[in-house]
Design a protein around this motif. Sequence first.
Motif, PDB file in Angstrom:
ATOM      1  N   UNK A  99       0.825  -1.214   0.000  1.00 21.90           N
ATOM      2  CA  UNK A  99       0.000   0.000   0.000  1.00 21.90           C
ATOM      3  C   UNK A  99       0.859   1.264   0.000  1.00 21.90           C
ATOM      4  N   UNK A 100       1.933   1.255   0.788  1.00 22.59           N
ATOM      5  CA  UNK A 100       2.784   2.458   0.882  1.00 22.59           C
ATOM      6  C   UNK A 100       3.422   2.821  -0.445  1.00 22.59           C
ATOM      7  N   UNK A 101       3.572   1.851  -1.320  1.00 24.83           N
ATOM      8  CA  UNK A 101       4.150   2.117  -2.634  1.00 24.83           C
ATOM      9  C   UNK A 101       3.141   2.754  -3.584  1.00 24.83           C
ATOM     10  N   UNK A 102       1.872   2.749  -3.203  1.00 29.12           N
ATOM     11  CA  UNK A 102       0.823   3.175  -4.119  1.00 29.12           C
ATOM     12  C   UNK A 102      -0.093   4.253  -3.571  1.00 29.12           C
ATOM     13  N   UNK A 103      -0.079   4.475  -2.279  1.00 30.54           N
ATOM     14  CA  UNK A 103      -1.033   5.386  -1.662  1.00 30.54           C
ATOM     15  C   UNK A 103      -0.318   6.406  -0.779  1.00 30.54           C
ATOM     16  N   UNK A 104      -0.902   7.604  -0.618  1.00 28.55           N
ATOM     17  CA  UNK A 104      -0.352   8.539   0.365  1.00 28.55           C
ATOM     18  C   UNK A 104      -0.480   7.954   1.765  1.00 28.55           C
ATOM     19  N   UNK A 105       0.343   8.428   2.678  1.00 32.59           N
ATOM     20  CA  UNK A 105       0.396   7.844   4.016  1.00 32.59           C
ATOM     21  C   UNK A 105      -0.938   7.802   4.724  1.00 32.59           C
ATOM     22  N   UNK A 106      -1.741   8.888   4.597  1.00 32.08           N
ATOM     23  CA  UNK A 106      -3.004   8.919   5.332  1.00 32.08           C
ATOM     24  C   UNK A 106      -4.017   7.908   4.799  1.00 32.08           C
ATOM     25  N   UNK A 107      -3.776   7.353   3.591  1.00 31.45           N
ATOM     26  CA  UNK A 107      -4.704   6.397   2.998  1.00 31.45           C
ATOM     27  C   UNK A 107      -4.255   4.952   3.175  1.00 31.45           C
ATOM     28  N   UNK A 108      -3.084   4.739   3.736  1.00 28.29           N
ATOM     29  CA  UNK A 108      -2.601   3.370   3.942  1.00 28.29           C
ATOM     30  C   UNK A 108      -3.307   2.733   5.142  1.00 28.29           C
ATOM     31  N   UNK A 109      -3.674   1.455   5.048  1.00 30.79           N
ATOM     32  CA  UNK A 109      -4.390   0.833   6.167  1.00 30.79           C
ATOM     33  C   UNK A 109      -3.517   0.709   7.413  1.00 30.79           C
ATOM     34  N   UNK A 110      -4.092   1.063   8.531  1.00 27.20           N
ATOM     35  CA  UNK A 110      -3.409   0.915   9.819  1.00 27.20           C
ATOM     36  C   UNK A 110      -3.530  -0.521  10.319  1.00 27.20           C
ATOM     37  N   UNK A 111      -4.670  -1.140   9.985  1.00 27.27           N
ATOM     38  CA  UNK A 111      -4.924  -2.510  10.426  1.00 27.27           C
ATOM     39  C   UNK A 111      -5.361  -3.355   9.227  1.00 27.27           C
ATOM     40  N   UNK A 112      -4.951  -4.616   9.237  1.00 28.93           N
ATOM     41  CA  UNK A 112      -5.354  -5.577   8.206  1.00 28.93           C
ATOM     42  C   UNK A 112      -5.847  -6.837   8.911  1.00 28.93           C
ATOM     43  N   UNK A 113      -7.037  -7.262   8.574  1.00 25.60           N
ATOM     44  CA  UNK A 113      -7.595  -8.486   9.166  1.00 25.60           C
ATOM     45  C   UNK A 113      -7.959  -9.449   8.038  1.00 25.60           C
ATOM     46  N   UNK A 114      -7.347 -10.623   8.080  1.00 28.42           N
ATOM     47  CA  UNK A 114      -7.660 -11.654   7.095  1.00 28.42           C
ATOM     48  C   UNK A 114      -8.889 -12.427   7.587  1.00 28.42           C
ATOM     49  N   UNK A 115      -9.907 -12.533   6.745  1.00 29.76           N
ATOM     50  CA  UNK A 115     -11.154 -13.201   7.112  1.00 29.76           C
ATOM     51  C   UNK A 115     -11.472 -14.270   6.065  1.00 29.76           C
ATOM     52  N   UNK A 116     -12.228 -15.310   6.461  1.00 30.20           N
ATOM     53  CA  UNK A 116     -12.572 -16.358   5.488  1.00 30.20           C
ATOM     54  C   UNK A 116     -13.498 -15.864   4.396  1.00 30.20           C
ATOM     55  N   UNK A 117     -14.378 -14.919   4.735  1.00 29.66           N
ATOM     56  CA  UNK A 117     -15.279 -14.335   3.739  1.00 29.66           C
ATOM     57  C   UNK A 117     -15.776 -12.994   4.230  1.00 29.66           C
ATOM     58  N   UNK A 118     -16.244 -12.175   3.293  1.00 33.02           N
ATOM     59  CA  UNK A 118     -16.780 -10.861   3.627  1.00 33.02           C
ATOM     60  C   UNK A 118     -18.308 -10.933   3.695  1.00 33.02           C
ATOM     61  N   UNK A 119     -18.927 -10.254   4.647  1.00 30.53           N
ATOM     62  CA  UNK A 119     -20.397 -10.267   4.727  1.00 30.53           C
ATOM     63  C   UNK A 119     -21.004  -9.544   3.522  1.00 30.53           C
TER      64      UNK A 119
END
Length: 614
Positions: A575-595
Amino acid sequence: MPATVVAKGASTSEESTQARPGRTWCRHHYKTSSSYSPRFAFHAMNTNPHFVPTPASIPPSDVVYRLGYDPQLGPANHHPLNPVAFLLRAAQIYPDKLAIAHPNVPRPVHYSYATWAQRIQNLAYALIRAGIKPGDRVAVIAPNSPMIAEAHHGILAARAIITPVNTRLKPLEVAYILEHSGASLLLIDHEYTQLVEGTKVPMIVSHDTGGVDDPYEEFLSLGRQFSSEKGWEGLDAERDEDAGAVLCYTSGTTGRPKGVLTTYRGSYLGAVANAYEARITKDSTYLWVLPMFHAAGWTFPWANVFAFATQITLRTVNYSHIWQHLLHSNVTHYCGAPTVQIGIVNEPGAKQPPQPVTAIIAGAAPTPHVIGELEKIGINPVHVYGLTCTYGPFTRNYDQPFWKSLSLQDRSKLIARQGHAFATADEVRVVHQPQEGKDPNVLVDVPRDGKTIGEIVTRGNIVMKEYFRDPEATRVAFQGGYFRSGDLAVMYPDGTVAIMDRSKDIIISGGENASSLAIEQELATHPHVLEVSVVARQHHKWGERPMAFVTLHPQHQSRWAGKHPEFATDLKRHARERLPGFACPEWVKVVPELPKTSTGKILKTDLRKIAAKL
């Protein structure tokens, strides 16, 4: 190498360097015999008292502060509103007053209103000399500094459209803005030239020195030469107050920045409102903490001049420097998002300034804790609300007499509301959202119960003209004859509004708007990501930060089994290679599926509930 407009050395005519009555001017010394003395600024702002403006910056003795205008083209009881008039009025009434100071740099500068007005006049002529025509877009990429402050006046004086560009964007985003805006010229600070490598747009580079050998200063000198001393009357006044004046780009849910075109009239009336609502006067000193590229500095580049105030520009948000000026430079006003306020109150050197200070807060509602900490050190928080499409703030929460009897907690809840419309704005309404089968052009107000959620809409003097080169987005934004903000709110019995959610899924991080869709589009380019959805999650410092919920491609699930934290690190790097700092995710959660809904749409409401519990 980028295309560059090269300004060679320029001489200044003898007439142009003559002194105005009451002053002595020469190349090596400047002094004033007027009753006003900016000496307090020299000491407090660490400004060099021997600083000498360039010869081209010195106005002639017979300067006339009046734009060229043919009286036959309009009735005597009407003149088009134009914020450039504020500068001419200030230079006429307070020529020797300190207009702008730029300390905390290797070569500090300061300009009186008379000198600053001449520099802005030179800029207007320089732009015309460079081929800029009425309606052309002139882009500016710079931190808070004299150049971007001058550009807000000089580009309009040339009847062109200023396009301030966020310095925190990536080169691809900057390239898109330059292309979409059709910028004819670029004024750029030397620290940001890497953002435009390879551009074909001609540019003027400023080294931010104020010295005669600076390319930007040479550009101004050529403008002075080109003027042939015609002065302000040689510049035609813009006769159409509804002509485009400012083009700001803001992230939207489409993933591409949208160009918000605003007008001379709106800029004028927005500036008057902000000066009034913030109580800025000729005795005020405004500290530039808010970036001027952000929604044209919420019109404060013109509001301060309208009020004859002194401005101090800081290239960066440096809390030590901020407190230096709060304590020693008589600063009375500044603007900033809640995250900036947190940094200010937590600076080790924070203590009550010797003069009253007003902090204009927007970008998110300030928390009771921040409000309390500001009040403890003698800073008065004023909460305002707005969007780039409304010239920045257009509502304010007006304090009431009974607030004094409330506890900090109860008072803060009221301060956190978005309040009522500004004096020069039309009313702010909260209306039911369009429903299937209903006419979207019929607006129905929600009850004033503080519970029923609807969308904030407004219209009037300080609403954008259009989305630039996007008639369909403009049509949708103005359905029902009002500007549809996309912000969901409630209306209280006293007429105040309070935002509850954002229908456009915009994440406001440190006062910067980040599109969740734009973030998702970039995260989805990671080869191991199957699906991704991004929502806002509260952050103790930045107000909000993006949180990404990710499902992995089946063929890569085994690689990251039991290593989800490592995957999160890898995705953030991506993300840091493609987005400005304020748009980079602070948290990432891997889930089996999205609601999802039955139609396959991701339920972000469910994801927000999960994020709120973490």
